[in-house]
Design a protein around this motif. Structure first.
Motif, PDB file in Angstrom:
ATOM      1  N   GLU A 300     -14.663   2.377 -34.321  1.00 34.57           N
ATOM      2  CA  GLU A 300     -13.529   2.959 -33.624  1.00 34.57           C
ATOM      3  C   GLU A 300     -12.207   2.454 -34.194  1.00 34.57           C
ATOM      4  N   SER A 301     -12.127   1.147 -34.531  1.00 35.57           N
ATOM      5  CA  SER A 301     -10.881   0.619 -35.072  1.00 35.57           C
ATOM      6  C   SER A 301     -10.619   1.145 -36.476  1.00 35.57           C
ATOM      7  N   PHE A 302     -11.675   1.366 -37.256  1.00 32.85           N
ATOM      8  CA  PHE A 302     -11.466   1.929 -38.590  1.00 32.85           C
ATOM      9  C   PHE A 302     -10.908   3.349 -38.480  1.00 32.85           C
ATOM     10  N   ARG A 303     -11.436   4.107 -37.534  1.00 32.28           N
ATOM     11  CA  ARG A 303     -10.901   5.464 -37.322  1.00 32.28           C
ATOM     12  C   ARG A 303      -9.430   5.396 -36.909  1.00 32.28           C
ATOM     13  N   ASP A 304      -9.126   4.498 -35.946  1.00 31.07           N
ATOM     14  CA  ASP A 304      -7.740   4.361 -35.483  1.00 31.07           C
ATOM     15  C   ASP A 304      -6.832   3.902 -36.623  1.00 31.07           C
ATOM     16  N   SER A 305      -7.350   2.999 -37.458  1.00 35.10           N
ATOM     17  CA  SER A 305      -6.565   2.482 -38.571  1.00 35.10           C
ATOM     18  C   SER A 305      -6.258   3.588 -39.573  1.00 35.10           C
ATOM     19  N   TYR A 306      -7.280   4.388 -39.886  1.00 35.69           N
ATOM     20  CA  TYR A 306      -7.065   5.515 -40.796  1.00 35.69           C
ATOM     21  C   TYR A 306      -5.964   6.426 -40.266  1.00 35.69           C
ATOM     22  N   GLU A 307      -6.069   6.746 -38.986  1.00 32.73           N
ATOM     23  CA  GLU A 307      -5.103   7.689 -38.400  1.00 32.73           C
ATOM     24  C   GLU A 307      -3.690   7.109 -38.398  1.00 32.73           C
ATOM     25  N   LEU A 308      -3.586   5.795 -38.156  1.00 27.79           N
ATOM     26  CA  LEU A 308      -2.253   5.188 -38.099  1.00 27.79           C
ATOM     27  C   LEU A 308      -1.640   5.075 -39.500  1.00 27.79           C
ATOM     28  N   ILE A 309      -2.438   4.718 -40.497  1.00 30.73           N
ATOM     29  CA  ILE A 309      -1.920   4.615 -41.869  1.00 30.73           C
ATOM     30  C   ILE A 309      -1.445   5.991 -42.340  1.00 30.73           C
ATOM     31  N   VAL A 310      -2.283   7.000 -42.128  1.00 31.53           N
ATOM     32  CA  VAL A 310      -1.906   8.358 -42.529  1.00 31.53           C
ATOM     33  C   VAL A 310      -0.661   8.816 -41.763  1.00 31.53           C
ATOM     34  N   GLY A 311      -0.623   8.515 -40.468  1.00 33.02           N
ATOM     35  CA  GLY A 311       0.524   8.907 -39.656  1.00 33.02           C
ATOM     36  C   GLY A 311       1.810   8.271 -40.155  1.00 33.02           C
ATOM     37  N   ASN A 312       1.750   6.991 -40.532  1.00 37.24           N
ATOM     38  CA  ASN A 312       2.938   6.324 -41.064  1.00 37.24           C
ATOM     39  C   ASN A 312       3.357   6.910 -42.404  1.00 37.24           C
ATOM     40  N   LEU A 313       2.384   7.197 -43.270  1.00 38.16           N
ATOM     41  CA  LEU A 313       2.716   7.774 -44.584  1.00 38.16           C
ATOM     42  C   LEU A 313       3.305   9.178 -44.416  1.00 38.16           C
ATOM     43  N   ASP A 314       2.664   9.981 -43.559  1.00 36.69           N
ATOM     44  CA  ASP A 314       3.179  11.337 -43.307  1.00 36.69           C
ATOM     45  C   ASP A 314       4.618  11.264 -42.787  1.00 36.69           C
ATOM     46  N   ALA A 315       4.861  10.330 -41.860  1.00 34.46           N
ATOM     47  CA  ALA A 315       6.201  10.185 -41.293  1.00 34.46           C
ATOM     48  C   ALA A 315       7.193   9.812 -42.390  1.00 34.46           C
ATOM     49  N   PHE A 316       6.816   8.852 -43.226  1.00 37.25           N
ATOM     50  CA  PHE A 316       7.715   8.417 -44.297  1.00 37.25           C
ATOM     51  C   PHE A 316       8.041   9.571 -45.235  1.00 37.25           C
ATOM     52  N   PHE A 317       7.019  10.300 -45.676  1.00 46.12           N
ATOM     53  CA  PHE A 317       7.253  11.363 -46.655  1.00 46.12           C
ATOM     54  C   PHE A 317       7.995  12.555 -46.053  1.00 46.12           C
ATOM     55  N   SER A 318       7.971  12.677 -44.724  1.00 43.04           N
ATOM     56  CA  SER A 318       8.727  13.771 -44.107  1.00 43.04           C
ATOM     57  C   SER A 318       9.991  13.262 -43.430  1.00 43.04           C
ATOM     58  N   ASN A 319      10.411  12.065 -43.829  1.00 40.07           N
ATOM     59  CA  ASN A 319      11.659  11.485 -43.314  1.00 40.07           C
ATOM     60  C   ASN A 319      11.721  11.394 -41.800  1.00 40.07           C
ATOM     61  N   GLN A 320      10.573  11.141 -41.207  1.00 43.84           N
ATOM     62  CA  GLN A 320      10.521  10.924 -39.762  1.00 43.84           C
ATOM     63  C   GLN A 320      10.403   9.422 -39.494  1.00 43.84           C
ATOM     64  N   PRO A 321      10.690   8.996 -38.258  1.00 41.74           N
ATOM     65  CA  PRO A 321      10.517   7.569 -37.948  1.00 41.74           C
ATOM     66  C   PRO A 321       9.044   7.158 -38.114  1.00 41.74           C
ATOM     67  N   LEU A 322       8.832   5.952 -38.651  1.00 43.59           N
ATOM     68  CA  LEU A 322       7.475   5.430 -38.785  1.00 43.59           C
ATOM     69  C   LEU A 322       6.817   5.322 -37.412  1.00 43.59           C
ATOM     70  N   LEU A 323       5.499   5.488 -37.357  1.00 45.20           N
ATOM     71  CA  LEU A 323       4.776   5.398 -36.070  1.00 45.20           C
ATOM     72  C   LEU A 323       4.730   3.951 -35.559  1.00 45.20           C
ATOM     73  N   SER A 324       4.553   3.002 -36.480  1.00 47.34           N
ATOM     74  CA  SER A 324       4.427   1.601 -36.050  1.00 47.34           C
ATOM     75  C   SER A 324       5.241   0.708 -37.004  1.00 47.34           C
ATOM     76  N   PRO A 325       6.579   0.828 -36.884  1.00 46.25           N
ATOM     77  CA  PRO A 325       7.432   0.057 -37.796  1.00 46.25           C
ATOM     78  C   PRO A 325       7.425  -1.423 -37.450  1.00 46.25           C
ATOM     79  N   PHE A 326       7.308  -2.258 -38.473  1.00 43.65           N
ATOM     80  CA  PHE A 326       7.571  -3.679 -38.295  1.00 43.65           C
ATOM     81  C   PHE A 326       9.005  -3.945 -38.701  1.00 43.65           C
ATOM     82  N   LEU A 327       9.446  -3.192 -39.690  1.00 43.64           N
ATOM     83  CA  LEU A 327      10.790  -3.327 -40.261  1.00 43.64           C
ATOM     84  C   LEU A 327      11.249  -1.930 -40.628  1.00 43.64           C
ATOM     85  N   MET A 328      12.415  -1.536 -40.084  1.00 40.85           N
ATOM     86  CA  MET A 328      12.966  -0.217 -40.416  1.00 40.85           C
ATOM     87  C   MET A 328      13.597  -0.271 -41.808  1.00 40.85           C
ATOM     88  N   GLN A 329      13.669   0.887 -42.431  1.00 38.26           N
ATOM     89  CA  GLN A 329      14.313   0.952 -43.743  1.00 38.26           C
ATOM     90  C   GLN A 329      15.822   0.838 -43.572  1.00 38.26           C
TER      91      GLN A 329
END
Lengths: 329, 329
Positions: A300-329
């Motif tokens: 279950e955590s691997f599935r959640d991890s996959y979804e969160l990594i992809v979600g963050n990358l998708d957000a970055f490439f579409s200039n949206q806020p990161l889903l789980s930012p530790f540090l904003m750009q």
């Protein structure tokens, strides 16, 4: 940026996270053009110079040695680092800040799994489950029956549990152990206004007031070797320590001495200093339960991890806020 | 009764409870004149005929085969049986009732320890702690690192947990697993008005709605082999079963077949049918965690057990109400 909008965006993977050794690798490959330096004969820096000069996003696994200037210097276009881990001790976050590189991380998605393992290790150590399983499976129970041949275990209910680091994981541990009627207190940098558990600023003081210490804090300059000889002495020879955080939070040489000498009662360790090296002195100790830094290794955590990594990358490439930012750009 | 008020009262111990193999034996000897048939060369019935014709109180351990008419016939003065156990399947309670013999039992004192072990076994099975400990201690982690060599485990949080028997132990299990965000439902003879968990009168129906079954009921005619092939089939190949009650509640031959065939995902068993015999087919299975019917084997529970047995005997000999009556005289 001359990125072709029709080709998938490029992502360099450093580490790589364990999820890249599962069926999720193919799903990543379907969505992004993944650069995989571990499959190349080139040394990493040369690989980066050759292939990653325009790469804007990196995924970094917890096993990557250190993402600092030496690596970042060879990734001039980098705009985001997505860590698959919760602890960012392997990333020079200050350096990322200086370079305007955003950092995303696993945030709280792993907290329930890590807390579950902490409680599991604790019950295992107190109630000797691993040793009991061997006792039964090796045929000793059948041959001798249990009478007189099995040491009494220790009750969990009503024990005083000291949690070191009351972040997301620590709070999940506290919530679970309250249901076992344990008395919770904690140590952290600052007192938390959101909880009413007794607070100690000093780990030694917390240990002196606890039957059980559970380490849930991040590894950083303040927590490196936080658990010293003095803290272990304060915990005492009936005390048990559980570590689901990072090995180097404990002065491991001292811990091994205390365990060997019976000066603490037991330990459950998912992490070690210099893992996967295991101190040979603790291999034979039934009151030490070890696991291979696998607190987040569930389907279950691997599935959640996959979804969160992809979600963050998708957000970055579409200039949206990161889903789980530790540090904003 | 011609009992000498100055000599300590006489108590026959049958079983004997495991507590008589610890330092508490001496404490019992200090307070009562304890008859110990297991130290005599005489067969039990002959021992009773010779030494126990005036004995008014018996302490009976959970390992005593069966306290029924055959034994009671040789204890004509008996007024109370104090069982050290929670389950009274080894005592003919109806026969005691007919003879006007009161029965005291362990009541709820062991419930937290049994519930703690149930949760510990469950986390161990789902998160593969026992297997992980062996993986690390055998040196495989150090030799191979974890990558690709360790199967993913299963998350506990949010799982659907079906509790069979929502007595004191079942309720303690439910309380704990609610704190792991599990969804609790239960099966028992009657719906409990004190809880709002979904109720099923049928074990098969409960299993069909559960990821995890935890057995917490007493063994009696209604629960013998309650967990049939059909119930295991309804639980399914992702399902896990935990038994901290009695081995014979499960049709063990079927359970072994289901485990061997991968038709359920795992089991944590503190009790077995015909224990301490262990079915050889499950000895090699890492998804089966076994313990030697030791759910109450903690220092704290032994102390509590000693105090409750003594308290019940003191009450009986001073004509006060029993502390934990199962059956009044």
């Amino acid at each position: 940026m001359d990125e072709d909008v029709h080709s998938p965006p490029e992502v360099i993977v450093l580490g790589p996270p364990d999820i890249f050794r599962t069926e999720y690798e193919k799903l990543f490959d379907d969505k992004f053009r993944i650069l995989k330096p571990w499959q190349s004969p080139l040394p990493l820096q040369q690989f980066l110079q050759t292939h990653a000069q325009k790469t804007r996003a990196a995924v970094c696994g917890g096993s990557f040695k250190y993402l600092g200037s030496e690596i970042l210097d060879h990734l001039p276009s980098l705009g985001v680092v997505v860590s698959s881990a919760v602890g960012l001790d392997h990333i020079d976050v200050q350096e990322c800040r200086c370079r305007g590189i955003a950092v995303a991380y696993a945030s709280t998605i792993f907290s329930p799994d890590v807390a579950d393992l902490a409680v599991g290790l604790l019950i295992d150590v107190l109630r000797r489950i691993t040793a009991a399983n061997r006792f039964v499976k090796s045929g000793i129970w059948q041959a001798k029956s249990i009478e007189g041949s099995y040491p009494l275990a220790t009750k969990l209910s009503h024990k005083r549990v000291g949690i070191v680091g009351l972040g997301s994981i620590g709070q999940e541990v506290a919530k679970r152990l309250e249901a076992f009627d344990c008395k919770i207190s904690y140590q952290s940098r600052n007192m938390k206004s959101s909880v009413s558990y007794p607070f100690y600023s000093d780990a030694r003081e917390l240990a002196a007031k606890s039957d059980i210490l559970i380490l849930c804090c991040a590894l950083n300059d303040q927590t490196y070797h936080l658990i010293t000889k003095d803290v272990l002495e304060a915990l005492g020879n009936q005390g048990v320590i559980i570590n689901v955080a990072r090995g180097a939070i404990i002065d491991q040489k001292e811990l091994v001495r205390f365990l060997q000498g019976g000066r603490i009662a037991g330990a459950g360790l998912d992490v070690l200093e210099n893992e996967p090296h295991v101190p040979p002195e603790i291999l034979e100790l039934d009151n030490v339960v070890l696991s291979p830094h696998f607190a987040v290794y569930t389907e279950e955590s691997f599935r959640d991890s996959y979804e969160l990594i992809v979600g963050n990358l998708d957000a970055f490439f579409s200039n949206q806020p990161l889903l789980s930012p530790f540090l904003m750009q």
